[in-house]
Design an enzyme around this catalytic site. Structure first.
Site, PDB file in Angstrom:
ATOM      1  N   GLY A  55      36.813  40.939  99.593  1.00  0.00           N
ATOM      2  CA  GLY A  55      37.019  39.518  99.306  1.00  0.00           C
ATOM      3  C   GLY A  55      38.297  39.025  99.979  1.00  0.00           C
ATOM      4  O   GLY A  55      38.369  37.878 100.443  1.00  0.00           O
ATOM      5  N   HIS A 187      33.561  44.152  90.040  1.00  0.00           N
ATOM      6  CA  HIS A 187      33.066  42.770  90.019  1.00  0.00           C
ATOM      7  C   HIS A 187      31.582  42.713  89.625  1.00  0.00           C
ATOM      8  O   HIS A 187      30.992  43.725  89.291  1.00  0.00           O
ATOM      9  CB  HIS A 187      33.333  42.112  91.368  1.00  0.00           C
ATOM     10  CG  HIS A 187      34.802  41.855  91.596  1.00  0.00           C
ATOM     11  ND1 HIS A 187      35.288  40.707  92.169  1.00  0.00           N
ATOM     12  CD2 HIS A 187      35.898  42.595  91.301  1.00  0.00           C
ATOM     13  CE1 HIS A 187      36.614  40.760  92.223  1.00  0.00           C
ATOM     14  NE2 HIS A 187      37.007  41.898  91.712  1.00  0.00           N
ATOM     15  N   ARG A 218      29.354  38.911 120.325  1.00  0.00           N
ATOM     16  CA  ARG A 218      28.128  39.699 120.216  1.00  0.00           C
ATOM     17  C   ARG A 218      27.199  39.277 119.067  1.00  0.00           C
ATOM     18  O   ARG A 218      25.984  39.320 119.207  1.00  0.00           O
ATOM     19  CB  ARG A 218      28.492  41.169 120.054  1.00  0.00           C
ATOM     20  CG  ARG A 218      27.285  42.055 120.054  1.00  0.00           C
ATOM     21  CD  ARG A 218      27.645  43.511 120.122  1.00  0.00           C
ATOM     22  NE  ARG A 218      27.891  43.952 121.487  1.00  0.00           N
ATOM     23  CZ  ARG A 218      28.099  45.227 121.809  1.00  0.00           C
ATOM     24  NH1 ARG A 218      28.121  46.149 120.870  1.00  0.00           N
ATOM     25  NH2 ARG A 218      28.302  45.576 123.058  1.00  0.00           N
TER      26      ARG A 218
HETATM   27  C1  PLP Z   1      40.487  35.294  93.076  1.00  0.00           C
HETATM   28  C2  PLP Z   1      40.408  36.515  93.956  1.00  0.00           C
HETATM   29  N1  PLP Z   1      40.478  36.345  95.289  1.00  0.00           N
HETATM   30  C3  PLP Z   1      40.404  37.386  96.130  1.00  0.00           C
HETATM   31  C4  PLP Z   1      40.242  38.676  95.653  1.00  0.00           C
HETATM   32  C5  PLP Z   1      40.184  39.803  96.622  1.00  0.00           C
HETATM   33  O1  PLP Z   1      38.982  40.524  96.577  1.00  0.00           O
HETATM   34  P1  PLP Z   1      38.949  42.033  97.036  1.00  0.00           P
HETATM   35  O2  PLP Z   1      39.508  42.861  95.933  1.00  0.00           O
HETATM   36  O3  PLP Z   1      37.497  42.308  97.278  1.00  0.00           O
HETATM   37  O4  PLP Z   1      39.753  42.148  98.258  1.00  0.00           O
HETATM   38  C6  PLP Z   1      40.180  38.909  94.285  1.00  0.00           C
HETATM   39  C7  PLP Z   1      40.030  40.266  93.773  1.00  0.00           C
HETATM   40  O5  PLP Z   1      39.710  40.528  92.664  1.00  0.00           O
HETATM   41  C8  PLP Z   1      40.271  37.805  93.413  1.00  0.00           C
HETATM   42  O6  PLP Z   1      40.253  37.976  92.089  1.00  0.00           O
END
Ligand code: PLP
Length: 404
Positions: A55, A187, A218
């Site tokens: 994320g 999650h 690509r």
């Molecule tokens: C609001 C929010 N943004 C971004 C992220 C980042 O996700 P990741 O842990 O997959 O890098 C998180 C992670 O829990 C999050 O709670």
């Protein structure tokens, strides 16, 4: 009975998917990722989904993409309105791209950005709002959308904590010009590590495709709005770099597992919501505990509790009791971001006082929700907190008696 913060959502289907990928031998981003992206876009009703390795990477790639838009690109020094509570990597790409952050307080009950203060956060340099739905609970995404439309701002929706949530029947993550999701272990669906960027805007999606993959052409179709047309010489076309990028590609096993997880999503959400109903029923009406008020339809990542700051409850004592009872707990998301040392690297200011985020930081915590029945665990939690959350203010025992 241990009550953990998170547990695996995998079964034999995910293991079989991994074995199949390994047997077939194509391990890096390919057909499974492509199929997962298609299924993800269909599930949430968006035109494009681009999978990356987390994320956080989805947020990074998303910010980078907005710097490369042909029209109205973001520029260094532009301002972004952000909520005071979110995860570190909601904020870090903004700092890394030279943006200025303008922090807004959150509401104490929803824990989401207090949108009634958006107008005071606006300056002539504002270019974007970062909307975050905290722990499954939809933020006022409709209000943010209108605000951004009125003022010509980008709406970047970090939905990494709220896959499966919706507001007015529309999926969270799809209100923004782009939205991001996390498929990290704890999650709503898990591909171990993983993330997805979604957008209805083809230019943004294609920029994200190139940026996640070395800035390479690509993965782009011949008619991509990024142009130019593919080169006639296949030798040069095969290695054509059109912009600066990263390598934040996902693995094939992540795509294959993601496909299995999506099939289970609605069932898992149902169980999470049933657990939430039990939690709310047991804790509602007790003045000692401020619960997260559901706004729209939450996907209930977890259960937050803020110990009512006016009642003088000792959080250390409460945490000690939970430790003894083997109940996992932690800070609400990343707490108030301004309380972290990382903030000293940021160009930022605040729009108004940051009060509620600090209360959540100092008096709050969350316990886990899982896609399995937690009736016993939540009942035990209630008993433990009932004993440990002693108030020191005599005026405050009404709710305590009525709820216990
Ligand atoms: C609001 C929010 N943004 C971004 C992220 C980042 O996700 P990741 O842990 O997959 O890098 C998180 C992670 O829990 C999050 O709670």
């Amino acid at each position: 009975m241990p009550y953990d913060l998170a547990s695996t959502t995998w079964g034999p289907e995910e293991t079989a998917a991994i074995e199949r990928v390994v047997r077939e031998g194509r391990l890096t981003m390919g057909e499974n990722v492509r199929r997962f992206e298609e299924a993800f876009a269909a599930t949430f009703g968006v035109r494009h989904a681009v999978m990356v390795n987390s994320g956080s990477s989805a947020n990074l790639v998303g910010v980078a993409a907005l710097f490369h838009k042909r029209e109205r690109p973001l520029q260094r020094g532009d301002e972004v309105i952000v909520p005071a509570i979110s995860w570190a990597t909601t904020f870090h790409p903004l700092q890394q791209y030279g943006l200025k952050l303008r922090f807004l307080d959150v509401e104490l009950d929803t824990l989401n950005m207090d949108v009634s203060q958006l107008a005071r956060a606006l300056t002539p340099r504002t270019r974007m709002v970062m909307g975050v739905s905290i722990l499954g609970n939809p933020a006022a995404l409709d209000v943010i959308r209108r605000f951004c439309d009125t003022h010509g701002l980008y709406f970047f929706e970090d939905n990494c904590e709220s896959l499966g949530a919706s507001l007015n029947g529309k999926a969270c993550g799809t209100f923004g010009d782009l939205g991001t999701f996390s498929t990290f272990y704890s999650h709503h669906i898990s591909t171990m590590e993983g993330g997805v960027l979604v957008s209805d805007n083809t230019e943004i999606a294609h920029l994200a495709r190139a940026i996640r993959n070395h800035g390479w052409a690509r993965d782009l179709p011949a008619d991509s709005p990024l142009g130019p047309q593919p080169l006639d010489d296949p030798f040069f076309e095969a290695y054509r770099f059109i912009m600066p990028g990263y390598n934040v590609r996902p693995l094939e096993i992540c795509g294959a597992v993601g496909l299995e997880q999506l099939k289970k999503l609605s069932g898992m959400l149902e169980v999470r919501r049933a657990n939430a109903a039990h939690f709310v029923k047991l804790f509602r009406g007790d003045d000692r505990f401020i619960l997260q008020r559901e706004h729209g339809r939450s996907s209930w990542f977890s259960f937050t509790i803020i110990l009512n700051p006016s009642l003088g409850i000792d959080r250390a004592r409460v945490m000690d009791a939970m430790r003894k009872a083997d109940i996992g707990f932690r800070m609400i998301t990343g707490g108030c971001f301004l309380r972290h040392e990382a903030a000293k690297f940021f160009d930022y200011d605040t729009a108004g006082a940051i009060v509620n985020a600090n209360i959540a930081h100092d008096h709050g915590f969350f316990v886990g929700n899982h896609p399995r029945d937690l009736t016993k665990e939540i009942t035990e939690l209630r008993a433990v907190l009932d004993g440990a959350a002693q108030t020191t203010s005599p005026a405050a025992t009404r709710g305590q008696r009525s709820a216990s």
